[in-house]
Design a protein around this motif. Structure first.
Motif, PDB file in Angstrom:
ATOM      1  N   ALA A 107       7.451 -76.871  86.900  1.00  0.00           N
ATOM      2  CA  ALA A 107       7.731 -77.125  85.488  1.00  0.00           C
ATOM      3  C   ALA A 107       8.961 -78.027  85.329  1.00  0.00           C
ATOM      4  O   ALA A 107       9.041 -78.829  84.396  1.00  0.00           O
ATOM      5  N   ILE A 108       9.909 -77.891  86.237  1.00  0.00           N
ATOM      6  CA  ILE A 108      11.137 -78.685  86.162  1.00  0.00           C
ATOM      7  C   ILE A 108      10.849 -80.137  86.564  1.00  0.00           C
ATOM      8  O   ILE A 108      11.200 -81.080  85.853  1.00  0.00           O
ATOM      9  N   PHE A 146      17.257 -80.596  91.677  1.00  0.00           N
ATOM     10  CA  PHE A 146      16.853 -80.241  90.315  1.00  0.00           C
ATOM     11  C   PHE A 146      17.485 -78.908  89.941  1.00  0.00           C
ATOM     12  O   PHE A 146      17.820 -78.103  90.809  1.00  0.00           O
ATOM     13  N   THR A 149       8.700 -81.891  83.898  1.00  0.00           N
ATOM     14  CA  THR A 149       9.463 -82.337  82.735  1.00  0.00           C
ATOM     15  C   THR A 149      10.153 -83.679  83.007  1.00  0.00           C
ATOM     16  O   THR A 149      10.109 -84.590  82.176  1.00  0.00           O
ATOM     17  N   MET A 150      10.771 -83.801  84.169  1.00  0.00           N
ATOM     18  CA  MET A 150      11.481 -85.043  84.489  1.00  0.00           C
ATOM     19  C   MET A 150      10.496 -86.172  84.800  1.00  0.00           C
ATOM     20  O   MET A 150      10.729 -87.323  84.424  1.00  0.00           O
ATOM     21  N   LEU A 186       9.463 -73.693  78.867  1.00  0.00           N
ATOM     22  CA  LEU A 186       8.905 -74.644  79.837  1.00  0.00           C
ATOM     23  C   LEU A 186       7.943 -73.949  80.782  1.00  0.00           C
ATOM     24  O   LEU A 186       6.900 -74.476  81.132  1.00  0.00           O
ATOM     25  N   ARG A 222      14.850 -70.373  88.790  1.00  0.00           N
ATOM     26  CA  ARG A 222      13.605 -71.004  89.274  1.00  0.00           C
ATOM     27  C   ARG A 222      12.926 -70.149  90.346  1.00  0.00           C
ATOM     28  O   ARG A 222      13.564 -69.810  91.348  1.00  0.00           O
ATOM     29  N   LEU A 236      15.651 -72.757  84.144  1.00  0.00           N
ATOM     30  CA  LEU A 236      14.763 -73.458  83.204  1.00  0.00           C
ATOM     31  C   LEU A 236      14.443 -72.563  82.015  1.00  0.00           C
ATOM     32  O   LEU A 236      14.286 -71.347  82.167  1.00  0.00           O
ATOM     33  N   PRO A 237      14.345 -73.171  80.819  1.00  0.00           N
ATOM     34  CA  PRO A 237      14.051 -72.389  79.610  1.00  0.00           C
ATOM     35  C   PRO A 237      12.653 -71.763  79.713  1.00  0.00           C
ATOM     36  O   PRO A 237      11.737 -72.366  80.251  1.00  0.00           O
TER      37      PRO A 237
END
Lengths: 482, 482
Positions: free
Chosen positions: A117-118, A71, A121-122, A79, A112, A75-76
């Motif tokens: 959170a990553i 991954f 999201t997926m 998020l 990260r 990340l923004p």
């Protein structure tokens, strides 16, 4: 005399364990410092150790049905803030990418610090139906958390780890997974790293930001401080709600999944160094040692070089299909080589000199017991003997650590006793506790100890809180933590 | 009819290869897009492919004496600028960390786009004498380069790769290492990925920023474009001077080392997809396929479920010690399963239906030749037959790619012919070339083709430059590049 210098420079472990620790890391070439404070370079010998560890742990993940994936690193910010407790816990430690190429970014990107959170999201995209569950994914990567005080391996700004992230149909499945992975960690750390650990649940204040429950395995280091060696989090539906991870259940209803996450990092390398090493340097558990057997050829006065080479090759080829073996042909003197390989913690040394050649034997020295008389071992049956000795070293290291822990775990029944232990030998303290965060904070202020966990295998509290006298909620394991 | 839908939605490869490529990646669940443009998530199936590739490549690195290590993710800007050409080449693509925790940083930190500057800094500390040479270290990690146009695997902002960095006593040793690793890459890509490549030297304009010479292996993709699949750089003493990496030589003199670097990335996964796939999806070379053999049980009308399970288990256990085998017990219909596993490129499918059970056989289908008659194969001797078929698939894929390349490599002797090829079928063009960068730029402007390399195995130029008519310097390989 010169032979001893290399090891002599090392402080005695019990006299100055901090300097001993950083010196061993330098002398055994495990790691080095980087120009950016808190970062380290993991050198080939240290990385080989980590590679052996990851292979053994990864096999356990695969055996329990998990798959690896990769991954993204960045990340923004939008998020990270979706789960309120999560961002509160991690924001102070995040490194931010704000420019790329020659342009400022519209939204800053976090490197990260962890990937809930990553994955969340997926998972919200990949999970549609109960058929997609459980989703069991792990990744091996590096993460960055800006730390104020750092120490190689034990606390670094960037570290290597694995992070498992799973999603389940029911709460029961989620809890089962959380406990399964905690047990995988216990088994791995005890069987491969030869470090005994206590399994337990974290108190509210020590829990992972965003978790319902955090479970941990805690090791006791020789300076009487505890090391959280791995954690397994039951995240409930907190992240499922924050990231809208839903599925169509068997009955047609749309429900939120239950998620878990769990991780183990290069800080466990620090534990291996601390727990097993001695005044001569590292002692590595055979299961993870980059070199399990070092062969040191010794030229006699009437040196028959070809015969010596032939004998070393013979011994080396006999052992190398099964063990990680090296022969040291460098032009240093034997005593110097002994010191170097002792510093590097190689479990077994085989010396091969003129007398050994004549007797068709090797001289075996075990790193965990340098005081023991050197053992002559005939070439015939050497492989079986080496296998047995490696097993014996692995077992002896675990037993030694277990004894140390037993001698340094104290059941304490009064605040005064608690203070005395923490001002003296430290170690693990088992004490009845009220479960209150304010009481926990006072204990920390006054003694430096925190609740490491509420051990899974101890009974309920027997009496009132050792510290504040209110009703006891549980027996807690206290220690000063790394 | 429904069975075909899954594959039907896929565009024909020769009609719309761009959409075919991204659709296959989605349908085979190799990767997905991330919220930040240009980044991707490598899903478990895609990552398993990469893991198999890295294991095979890593074994080659270790066999040639290299050791793995881990170097930091972030480097101070002041380091990156030390080698002038290097920073000029990479600065426009760097992601910058400028804040950490709640504080702005004093100096901004680059997320590594490549690690010459990082290794160089450490090598200047670790290398003192000729005894420390050669230093042969590799790392597996991710790097970030801000890209404007991206495509999953083939060009992504973050990608996974390995980067080897070595230091040597003499120029000759450095050149030898550069060529050794180029050959390791060629062997790996041809033997394991079944993709033929051309070995060659890069022109001045395509060289790695800071290198003396860059060598490459170039593959030809089915759309007639070239893919640089790995590079090996002879860095001369450029980085040794910039980072002050010196050693005391045998004669007592202090000299700069000679360094190399070399890398291969997840873009090669893109090459595997493009080169071998067909209208039904992926076709994976057996050596790297996450699943080499898929067993599909087929329930007949008079289904004897226990007997079927027993037979599948028997076949699966017979094969699984040696091959990566899975059985698909999902409740989908067989035709649907066939399509799914064809999409995922599994080299061999074994069907097991009532008739197979009675005849104690399986029905074997090869993914690389779906038109071929299905083969009945008796359970006795199945392992040897599967081994032979997997070898045959591996060989057939390589031969097919080799034939495609042969048919699409053209010796061209005039500018007009050059233009015609590039406006028509494209592919590789071999043409005499003057070696001038301005001429190269004009060729690119007018045809889209660039010098991919000066192939190592072709002779000198036979005539004048095909483009400008000045004296020919070398035969060059031209193509439009990814």
């Amino acid at each position: 005399m010169e032979d001893k210098e290399f090891a002599k420079e090392l402080p005695k472990k019990h006299e100055d364990i901090s300097r001993w620790y950083t010196d061993v890391i330098a002398k055994a070439e495990l790691a080095d410092y980087w120009l950016v404070r808190g970062f380290m370079v993991i050198r080939p010998y240290g990385y080989a150790l980590w590679e052996n560890m990851t292979a053994l742990l990864d096999a356990r993940f695969k055996a329990t049905g998990h798959k690896n994936a990769y991954f993204p690193l960045l990340l923004p910010e939008s998020l990270l803030v979706k789960e309120a407790q999560h961002v509160e816990g991690f924001a102070p430690q995040v490194a931010w990418v704000t420019e790329a190429g020659t342009e400022p970014l519209e939204e800053r990107l976090a490197v990260r610090p962890t990937s809930e959170a990553i994955f969340g999201t997926m998972y919200s995209k990949w999970i549609q139906s109960w058929r997609d569950l459980p989703m069991l994914i792990n990744q091996w990567c590096s993460v960055v958390r800006w730390e104020k005080r750092t120490l190689p391996f034990l606390r670094t700004t960037e570290f290597l780890w694995q992070e498992g992230h799973t999603a389940h149909r029911t709460e029961e499945d989620g809890v089962e997974e959380t406990m399964r992975m905690l047990e995988v960690y216990r088994d791995f750390v005890e069987a491969e790293l030869a470090i005994p650990v206590v399994k337990g649940r974290k108190s509210e204040s020590e829990k992972f930001p965003g978790a319902v429950d955090t479970y941990t395995i805690e090791a006791l280091l020789p300076d009487g401080r505890a090391l959280q060696s791995a954690t397994s989090h039951h995240l409930g539906q907190n992240f499922a709600r924050a990231f809208n991870i839903t599925f169509q259940d068997l009955d047609g209803e749309r429900r939120h999944v239950w998620t878990t996450s769990w991780g183990l990092s290069t800080r466990t390398v620090g534990a291996v160094i601390m727990v097993h090493g001695d005044d001569s340097g590292l002692i590595l558990p055979p299961r993870i040692a980059p070199v399990q057997v070092i062969i040191v050829p010794i030229h006699g006065k009437d040196a028959d070089e070809p015969a010596l080479r032939e004998a070393v090759d013979k011994v080396s080829s006999a052992l190398s299909p099964r063990f990680r073996v090296e022969a040291d042909w460098s032009d240093k003197r034997p005593g110097w080589k002994f010191n170097e390989w002792e510093m590097r913690g190689v479990p077994i040394r085989l010396e091969l000199g003129p007398r050994d050649l004549r007797a068709r034997q090797v001289t075996l020295v075990r790193r965990d017991d340098l005081e023991r008389k050197k053992q002559p071992v005939p070439w015939d049956g050497l492989e079986a003997r080496v296998a047995a000795e490696l097993e014996a070293v692995q077992g002896a290291l675990f037993q030694r650590a277990l004894q140390f822990r037993a001698a340094n775990t104290r059941r304490v029944t009064s605040g005064e006793e608690f203070r005395r232990v923490m001002e003296g030998p430290r170690g693990f303290i088992l004490a009845d506790w009220c479960g209150d965060a304010a009481c926990e904070a006072r204990i920390k202020d006054e003694t430096g100890a925190t609740v490491r966990c509420l051990p899974l295998d101890t009974e309920a509290a027997k009496g009132p809180c050792t510290w504040c006298g209110r009703p006891g909620q549980a027996q807690a394991l206290f220690a000063r933590a790394y």
